[in-house]
Design a protein around this motif. Structure first.
Motif, mmCIF file in Angstrom:
data_model
loop_
_atom_site.group_PDB
_atom_site.id
_atom_site.type_symbol
_atom_site.label_atom_id
_atom_site.label_comp_id
_atom_site.label_asym_id
_atom_site.label_seq_id
_atom_site.Cartn_x
_atom_site.Cartn_y
_atom_site.Cartn_z
ATOM 1 N N TYR A 127 0.837 -1.208 0.000
ATOM 2 C CA TYR A 127 0.000 0.000 0.000
ATOM 3 C C TYR A 127 0.869 1.254 0.000
ATOM 4 O O TYR A 127 0.557 2.242 -0.665
ATOM 5 N N HIS A 128 1.961 1.207 0.752
ATOM 6 C CA HIS A 128 2.837 2.379 0.871
ATOM 7 C C HIS A 128 4.058 2.311 -0.069
ATOM 8 O O HIS A 128 5.040 3.038 0.133
ATOM 9 N N ASP A 129 3.982 1.438 -1.081
ATOM 10 C CA ASP A 129 5.048 1.327 -2.095
ATOM 11 C C ASP A 129 6.409 1.048 -1.484
ATOM 12 O O ASP A 129 7.435 1.579 -1.950
ATOM 13 N N ARG A 130 6.436 0.233 -0.440
ATOM 14 C CA ARG A 130 7.707 -0.208 0.150
ATOM 15 C C ARG A 130 8.007 -1.595 -0.400
ATOM 16 O O ARG A 130 7.301 -2.560 -0.094
ATOM 17 N N ASP A 131 9.032 -1.716 -1.202
ATOM 18 C CA ASP A 131 9.346 -2.982 -1.858
ATOM 19 C C ASP A 131 10.155 -3.878 -0.919
ATOM 20 O O ASP A 131 11.205 -3.466 -0.414
ATOM 21 N N VAL A 132 9.675 -5.092 -0.671
ATOM 22 C CA VAL A 132 10.385 -6.051 0.178
ATOM 23 C C VAL A 132 10.370 -7.421 -0.490
ATOM 24 O O VAL A 132 9.478 -7.735 -1.282
ATOM 25 N N ASP A 133 11.364 -8.237 -0.180
ATOM 26 C CA ASP A 133 11.328 -9.650 -0.570
ATOM 27 C C ASP A 133 10.394 -10.370 0.395
ATOM 28 O O ASP A 133 10.210 -9.942 1.536
ATOM 29 N N PHE A 134 9.832 -11.499 -0.047
ATOM 30 C CA PHE A 134 8.905 -12.196 0.840
ATOM 31 C C PHE A 134 8.674 -13.641 0.410
ATOM 32 O O PHE A 134 8.945 -14.041 -0.719
ATOM 33 N N MET A 135 8.150 -14.403 1.365
ATOM 34 C CA MET A 135 7.587 -15.726 1.124
ATOM 35 C C MET A 135 6.376 -15.868 2.019
ATOM 36 O O MET A 135 6.466 -15.709 3.231
ATOM 37 N N VAL A 136 5.207 -16.130 1.402
ATOM 38 C CA VAL A 136 3.963 -16.241 2.157
ATOM 39 C C VAL A 136 3.193 -17.440 1.633
ATOM 40 O O VAL A 136 3.299 -17.801 0.458
ATOM 41 N N MET A 287 9.689 -1.987 10.733
ATOM 42 C CA MET A 287 10.110 -1.838 9.338
ATOM 43 C C MET A 287 9.923 -0.423 8.811
ATOM 44 O O MET A 287 10.065 -0.167 7.622
ATOM 45 N N GLY A 288 9.579 0.529 9.718
ATOM 46 C CA GLY A 288 9.563 1.938 9.343
ATOM 47 C C GLY A 288 8.212 2.522 8.999
ATOM 48 O O GLY A 288 8.127 3.639 8.486
ATOM 49 N N ILE A 289 7.127 1.785 9.294
ATOM 50 C CA ILE A 289 5.772 2.293 9.037
ATOM 51 C C ILE A 289 5.179 2.788 10.352
ATOM 52 O O ILE A 289 5.050 2.016 11.311
ATOM 53 N N ASP A 290 4.808 4.071 10.430
ATOM 54 C CA ASP A 290 4.263 4.540 11.710
ATOM 55 C C ASP A 290 2.800 4.115 11.868
ATOM 56 O O ASP A 290 2.170 3.613 10.934
ATOM 57 N N GLU A 291 2.267 4.291 13.073
ATOM 58 C CA GLU A 291 0.951 3.765 13.412
ATOM 59 C C GLU A 291 -0.151 4.308 12.512
ATOM 60 O O GLU A 291 -1.015 3.551 12.035
ATOM 61 N N ASP A 292 -0.161 5.605 12.250
ATOM 62 C CA ASP A 292 -1.206 6.188 11.407
ATOM 63 C C ASP A 292 -1.179 5.609 10.005
ATOM 64 O O ASP A 292 -2.226 5.319 9.411
ATOM 65 N N ASP A 293 0.019 5.455 9.452
ATOM 66 C CA ASP A 293 0.149 4.886 8.102
ATOM 67 C C ASP A 293 -0.271 3.412 8.089
ATOM 68 O O ASP A 293 -0.841 2.928 7.107
#
Length: 452
Positions: A127-136, A287-293
Motif C-alpha cells: 500500500y505504501h510502495d515499500r518494496d520487500v522480498d517475501f515468502m507467504v 520496518m519503518g511504518i508509523d501507526e497512522d500509516d
C-alpha cells in the motif's frame, strides 16, 4: 545460477522456482504429478517438466544447486544421483536463507495466524510502495507471486512454518531462517504425525526463539500462556515485546477498531484476527511504518486467501470458508463469525481431514471447539482414515470429543451435501472449515443457494 527442483509442483516449491526464474536463474524441475494451479503457473513461465516422473539423467555436475521438496522420498532416483555426484542439495528453507542472509529477515511464526499476519504486513508495505522480498503461504490480492527475491531489497518477510524442511532434513523450516525480527502468534499442538507429544511440539518454538540473532527482537502474543512461557524463559539476548488484542466493537455486522483517532471500520473481523493485526502493526513499525500509516493501509485489507473468506452473501445470509482445522483455530473462527452476525443462526461445519484431526488420541483436543455454533456439524471420510493408515474412528468417538449432544456427524459426502442444500439459509450464517473439500463439495452450486 543453474538450479534444479526435485518435486517442483508443490505449493511452496513452484513459487520459489518462479521467483528464481524471475530473478534470471536457469531453472529446471521434476515431479511425478503436478496439480492446478501449480501446473498452469509453471507452464506459463516455461518451467513445466516435459513429462512427469523422475529422470536421473537431468542431474549433472553442471548444476549449481538442487532444491529438494518434501514430496520427494529419500530413495528418489534424482536425489540419489545428486548425492552420488556431490551436487549441493538445499531444502526449501535453506535455499531461502541463502537468498536472504544479507538482508534483515523478518520471520512470522506460530501454530495459527502466521499466514494472515504475514499477509497483513505485505499488504501494508505494498500500500505504501515499500518494496520487500517475501515468502507467504497464500495468494494475496495485488500480488502475482507468493515468493519474491531480489538483490536490492533490504527486508525479507518470511512465513515461518514449523513443518519439516525436506525428506533428508528433519528440522522445522522456521529453525533455518535466523530472524533479525520475529513474531510468535500462538502455540497449539499440531502435526502430531511429526511431533508425537505436546512437549516435543513446544520445544520447536523454544528453538525458534533461541535462533533469533543476538540483538534482534521478538513480538509475541501475551494472551497466549504457552507463548509467554517460551519467550520469557529464553536466555537469548533479544528484545521481547508483547502485544494484545486491541479494543473493538461490532455494529450492524461491521467491526470497528479503537485507534487514537477514534473508532475505525475494518474489513476483517474476529478477536483472533484483531490480535493478528496488533502483531502485524508492531512488525510494520520495526520496518519503518508509523501507526497512522499502518491503520490507513490495514483498513483496506480483506484477508488472506482461504482464511475466513466470504464466498456468498444475500440480504439476510452469508457463507464463509476457512482453512481452519486445528482445535484452537476452529474455536476462534466459530466465535468470530457468531460475534460478527450475532442475530443470525450459525451453521458451522468442520471437516476432519488432517493426520492430527483424524487421530483418536488428538480428538479430545476439540472439546468445546464448536460451542459457539447454533448448529454444529462434523464431516469426515472413513476412507481418508484408511488412506492415512490411521486407527479407525467411530461417530461415538467424535461425539465424545466435541462434547455436544446435538452434534451432527456425516461420513458420506452425498448425505452431507443433501443436508447443506436442504437448509433454508434465511437469517443464517454458514461456516465451512476444512483443509480438504468435504469429499467433492460443489462450492459454486452452494453459492447459488444464497442467490435464490
Amino acid at each position: 545460477m543453474n538450479v534444479h527442483f526435485i518435486a517442483i509442483g508443490g505449493a511452496a516449491m513452484h513459487n520459489l522456482a518462479i521467483a528464481l526464474h524471475n530473478k534470471g536463474y536457469k531453472v529446471t524441475g521434476s515431479d511425478d504429478t503436478i496439480f492446478e494451479p501449480s501446473k498452469s503457473r509453471l507452464e506459463e513461465k516455461g518451467l513445466l517438466p516435459e513429462a512427469f516422473g523422475w529422470y536421473p539423467e537431468k542431474i549433472t555436475s553442471d548444476l549449481d544447486a538442487i532444491v529438494l521438496g518434501m514430496h520427494a522420498k529419500v530413495d528418489n532416483p534424482e536425489l540419489l544421483k545428486a548425492q552420488e555426484l556431490g551436487v549441493k542439495i538445499y531444502s526449501y528453507p535453506e535455499f531461502l536463507y541463502e537468498q536472504a542472509k544479507n538482508k534483515t529477515r523478518v520471520v512470522i511464526g506460530g501454530s495459527h495466524g502466521k499466514t494472515t499476519i504475514t499477509s497483513m504486513i505485505l499488504h501494508v508495505m505494498h500500500y505504501h510502495d515499500r518494496d520487500v522480498d517475501f515468502m507467504v503461504g497464500a495468494q494475496l490480492e495485488g500480488f502475482d507471486v507468493m515468493v519474491k527475491l531480489t538483490d536490492d531489497n533490504d527486508f525479507m518477510v518470511l512465513e515461518g512454518d514449523e513443518y519439516l524442511s525436506s525428506p533428508i532434513d528433519r528440522r522445522p523450516k522456521f529453525h533455518l531462517y535466523k530472524p533479525n525480527i520475529a513474531l510468535l502468534s500462538g502455540i497449539a499442538w499440531d502435526h502430531i504425525n511429526v511431533f508425537p507429544t505436546y512437549e516435543n511440539y513446544v520445544d520447536q518454538f523454544k528453538i525458534f526463539v533461541d535462533s533469533i540473532v543476538t540483538g534482534g527482537s521478538i513480538n509475541y502474543n501475551e494472551e497466549d500462556a504457552e507463548v509467554c512461557r517460551v519467550v520469557e524463559a529464553s536466555e537469548n539476548q533479544i528484545r521481547k515485546i508483547g502485544y494484545a488484542t486491541p479494543e473493538y466493537h461490532v455494529e450492524d455486522g461491521e467491526t470497528f477498531i479503537e485507534t487514537s483517532e477514534g473508532p475505525m471500520p475494518i474489513e476483517i473481523f474476529g478477536a483472533h484476527n484483531l490480535n493478528n493485526l496488533a502483531g502485524a502493526k508492531w512488525i510494520c513499525q520495526h520496518m519503518g511504518i508509523d501507526e497512522d500509516d499502518f491503520y490507513e493501509a490495514i483498513a483496506t485489507f480483506k484477508g488472506a486467501s482461504k482464511r475466513l473468506e466470504k464466498i456468498a452473501e444475500s440480504g439476510s445470509s452469508v457463507a464463509y470458508k476457512d482453512f481452519a482445522h486445528s482445535p484452537s483455530k476452529v474455536e476462534a473462527t466459530t466465535k468470530a463469525l457468531k460475534e460478527q452476525y450475532s442475530d443470525r443462526t450459525l451453521v458451522a461445519c468442520l471437516e476432519l481431514h488432517t493426520y492430527s484431526s483424524l487421530n483418536t488420541e488428538f480428538l479430545k483436543e476439540y472439546k468445546g471447539a464448536l460451542d459457539a455454533a447454533d448448529i454444529a456439524v462434523v464431516f469426515y471420510s472413513p476412507n481418508a482414515v484408511e488412506i492415512k493408515k490411521l486407527e479407525a474412528i467411530s461417530e461415538a468417538q467424535i461425539a465424545e470429543a466435541f462434547q455436544r449432544d446435538d452434534l451432527k456427524i456425516f461420513t458420506d459426502p452425498t448425505e452431507f451435501k443433501t443436508f447443506l442444500f436442504q437448509q433454508d439459509f434465511n437469517q443464517k450464517s454458514l461456516l465451512l472449515m476444512s483443509s480438504g473439500n468435504y469429499g467433492g463439495l460443489d462450492f459454486e452450486a452452494l453459492k447459488a443457494q444464497f442467490e435464490k
